[in-house]
Write a protein that holds these residues in place. Structure first.
Motif, PDB file in Angstrom:
ATOM      1  N   LEU A   9       0.863  -1.156   0.000  1.00 45.91           N
ATOM      2  CA  LEU A   9       0.000   0.000   0.000  1.00 45.91           C
ATOM      3  C   LEU A   9       0.910   1.219   0.000  1.00 45.91           C
ATOM      4  N   ILE A  10       0.667   2.136  -0.906  1.00 45.13           N
ATOM      5  CA  ILE A  10       1.460   3.356  -0.972  1.00 45.13           C
ATOM      6  C   ILE A  10       0.561   4.529  -0.627  1.00 45.13           C
ATOM      7  N   ALA A  11       0.932   5.240   0.434  1.00 47.81           N
ATOM      8  CA  ALA A  11       0.233   6.458   0.819  1.00 47.81           C
ATOM      9  C   ALA A  11       0.681   7.545  -0.143  1.00 47.81           C
ATOM     10  N   TYR A  12      -0.241   8.042  -0.973  1.00 49.84           N
ATOM     11  CA  TYR A  12       0.128   8.968  -2.038  1.00 49.84           C
ATOM     12  C   TYR A  12      -0.665  10.258  -1.913  1.00 49.84           C
ATOM     13  N   ASP A  13       0.059  11.364  -1.645  1.00 48.09           N
ATOM     14  CA  ASP A  13      -0.597  12.667  -1.528  1.00 48.09           C
ATOM     15  C   ASP A  13      -0.187  13.641  -2.627  1.00 48.09           C
ATOM     16  N   GLY A  14       0.533  13.158  -3.628  1.00 49.39           N
ATOM     17  CA  GLY A  14       0.919  13.993  -4.747  1.00 49.39           C
ATOM     18  C   GLY A  14       2.162  14.836  -4.533  1.00 49.39           C
ATOM     19  N   SER A  15       2.737  14.810  -3.343  1.00 48.65           N
ATOM     20  CA  SER A  15       3.924  15.612  -3.058  1.00 48.65           C
ATOM     21  C   SER A  15       5.160  14.973  -3.699  1.00 48.65           C
ATOM     22  N   ARG A  16       6.244  15.738  -3.764  1.00 52.27           N
ATOM     23  CA  ARG A  16       7.515  15.191  -4.279  1.00 52.27           C
ATOM     24  C   ARG A  16       7.945  14.001  -3.429  1.00 52.27           C
ATOM     25  N   ARG A  17       7.716  14.072  -2.138  1.00 46.94           N
ATOM     26  CA  ARG A  17       8.103  12.970  -1.241  1.00 46.94           C
ATOM     27  C   ARG A  17       7.327  11.698  -1.565  1.00 46.94           C
ATOM     28  N   ASP A 112      -5.857   1.470   8.596  1.00 45.48           N
ATOM     29  CA  ASP A 112      -7.114   0.736   8.399  1.00 45.48           C
ATOM     30  C   ASP A 112      -7.207   0.178   6.978  1.00 45.48           C
ATOM     31  N   ALA A 113      -6.827   0.987   5.992  1.00 41.88           N
ATOM     32  CA  ALA A 113      -6.868   0.528   4.600  1.00 41.88           C
ATOM     33  C   ALA A 113      -5.896  -0.625   4.376  1.00 41.88           C
ATOM     34  N   ALA A 114      -4.709  -0.536   4.962  1.00 43.43           N
ATOM     35  CA  ALA A 114      -3.714  -1.609   4.807  1.00 43.43           C
ATOM     36  C   ALA A 114      -4.237  -2.920   5.369  1.00 43.43           C
ATOM     37  N   LYS A 115      -4.897  -2.848   6.509  1.00 45.46           N
ATOM     38  CA  LYS A 115      -5.450  -4.064   7.121  1.00 45.46           C
ATOM     39  C   LYS A 115      -6.594  -4.624   6.286  1.00 45.46           C
ATOM     40  N   GLU A 116      -7.455  -3.736   5.792  1.00 50.97           N
ATOM     41  CA  GLU A 116      -8.586  -4.186   4.977  1.00 50.97           C
ATOM     42  C   GLU A 116      -8.118  -4.815   3.668  1.00 50.97           C
ATOM     43  N   LEU A 117      -7.076  -4.229   3.071  1.00 50.05           N
ATOM     44  CA  LEU A 117      -6.565  -4.732   1.798  1.00 50.05           C
ATOM     45  C   LEU A 117      -5.582  -5.889   1.965  1.00 50.05           C
ATOM     46  N   LYS A 118      -5.197  -6.177   3.199  1.00 48.27           N
ATOM     47  CA  LYS A 118      -4.290  -7.287   3.515  1.00 48.27           C
ATOM     48  C   LYS A 118      -2.983  -7.212   2.721  1.00 48.27           C
ATOM     49  N   VAL A 119      -2.352  -6.038   2.761  1.00 43.59           N
ATOM     50  CA  VAL A 119      -1.082  -5.850   2.066  1.00 43.59           C
ATOM     51  C   VAL A 119       0.070  -6.366   2.922  1.00 43.59           C
ATOM     52  N   ASP A 120       1.211  -6.573   2.269  1.00 43.95           N
ATOM     53  CA  ASP A 120       2.395  -7.069   2.964  1.00 43.95           C
ATOM     54  C   ASP A 120       3.222  -5.950   3.592  1.00 43.95           C
ATOM     55  N   LEU A 145       4.032   3.664  11.606  1.00 46.89           N
ATOM     56  CA  LEU A 145       5.000   2.675  12.080  1.00 46.89           C
ATOM     57  C   LEU A 145       4.585   2.098  13.429  1.00 46.89           C
ATOM     58  N   GLN A 146       4.101   2.946  14.316  1.00 42.31           N
ATOM     59  CA  GLN A 146       3.719   2.509  15.658  1.00 42.31           C
ATOM     60  C   GLN A 146       2.417   1.717  15.694  1.00 42.31           C
ATOM     61  N   ASN A 147       1.536   1.936  14.720  1.00 38.77           N
ATOM     62  CA  ASN A 147       0.204   1.337  14.796  1.00 38.77           C
ATOM     63  C   ASN A 147      -0.134   0.317  13.717  1.00 38.77           C
ATOM     64  N   ALA A 148       0.719   0.140  12.734  1.00 40.78           N
ATOM     65  CA  ALA A 148       0.369  -0.699  11.584  1.00 40.78           C
ATOM     66  C   ALA A 148       0.325  -2.190  11.900  1.00 40.78           C
ATOM     67  N   GLY A 149       1.265  -2.667  12.697  1.00 36.87           N
ATOM     68  CA  GLY A 149       1.320  -4.101  12.960  1.00 36.87           C
ATOM     69  C   GLY A 149       1.808  -4.906  11.770  1.00 36.87           C
ATOM     70  N   LEU A 150       2.416  -4.239  10.800  1.00 36.46           N
ATOM     71  CA  LEU A 150       3.024  -4.908   9.659  1.00 36.46           C
ATOM     72  C   LEU A 150       4.191  -4.039   9.182  1.00 36.46           C
ATOM     73  N   PRO A 151       5.033  -4.568   8.309  1.00 36.66           N
ATOM     74  CA  PRO A 151       6.211  -3.795   7.885  1.00 36.66           C
ATOM     75  C   PRO A 151       5.829  -2.459   7.241  1.00 36.66           C
ATOM     76  N   VAL A 152       6.649  -1.452   7.549  1.00 39.05           N
ATOM     77  CA  VAL A 152       6.460  -0.115   6.987  1.00 39.05           C
ATOM     78  C   VAL A 152       7.777   0.291   6.337  1.00 39.05           C
ATOM     79  N   PHE A 153       7.721   0.660   5.065  1.00 32.60           N
ATOM     80  CA  PHE A 153       8.878   1.093   4.296  1.00 32.60           C
ATOM     81  C   PHE A 153       8.818   2.617   4.236  1.00 32.60           C
ATOM     82  N   ILE A 154       9.661   3.278   5.029  1.00 31.39           N
ATOM     83  CA  ILE A 154       9.666   4.739   5.096  1.00 31.39           C
ATOM     84  C   ILE A 154      10.801   5.251   4.223  1.00 31.39           C
TER      85      ILE A 154
END
Length: 177
Positions: A9-17, A112-120, A145-154
């Protein structure tokens, strides 16, 4: 058995980051599936929250009870999400787009979206704030990172995207990641 994530799951807000995070995740993680999410908050809720901070009565905010009319924040978020889908396609990724209305924090909507979509794995860019500036700015990436309960790639910002070069005028009116 592969140790690489197959869906992210990629959090995408349109920023350069966010664009940088998508590119780096595509290069390093090589996912089979990309779930792009853009979280947005209705204008009426943004206004009510802002008025609450000023002490003005929140009853001055007009809410469309019929649900008629288009929310400007939703339309803007949709155009940002379409940009993310186009970038994913250019990177050779199969993607699905998800526009998520936040009822709390952006980080909770992403988790919540990551859990619903069952992403890795969840992929998110960060502003890379440190020191005193980080004390006064809540980090969505840290909350995820603190609340996901799954790997987070920052993905940290590049030199041109770092906090010293922050261009707040170009940021979207969405809740910042």
């Amino acid at each position: 058995m592969s140790t690489q994530p197959t869906s992210m799951l990629i959090a995408y807000d349109g920023s350069r980051r966010a664009r940088h995070a998508l590119v780096r995740a595509a290069e390093l993680l090589r996912p089979d599936t990309v779930e792009l999410i853009t979280a947005w908050e209705p204008v009426t809720r943004q206004t009510a929250r802002a008025l609450g901070r000023t002490g003005m009565p929140q009853t001055t905010v007009e809410i469309d009870p019929e649900g008629e009319g288009t929310d400007a924040a939703q339309a803007h978020a949709l155009s940002i999400l379409e940009d993310g889908v186009e970038l994913a396609h250019e990177l050779g990724l199969k993607s699905r787009a998800h526009l998520v209305e936040t009822s709390g924090t952006t980080s909770q909507a992403i988790v919540d979206a990551a859990k619903e979509l069952k992403v890795d794995v969840i992929v998110v860019g960060t502003r890379g704030l440190s020191g005193v500036r980080s004390w006064f700015n809540s980090s969505t990436a840290e909350q995820i990172l603190q609340n996901a309960g799954l790997p987070v790639f920052i993905v940290p910002p590049t030199g041109s995207d770092g906090p010293e070069s922050e261009d707040y005028s170009s940021e979207t009116p969405l809740s910042a990641f």
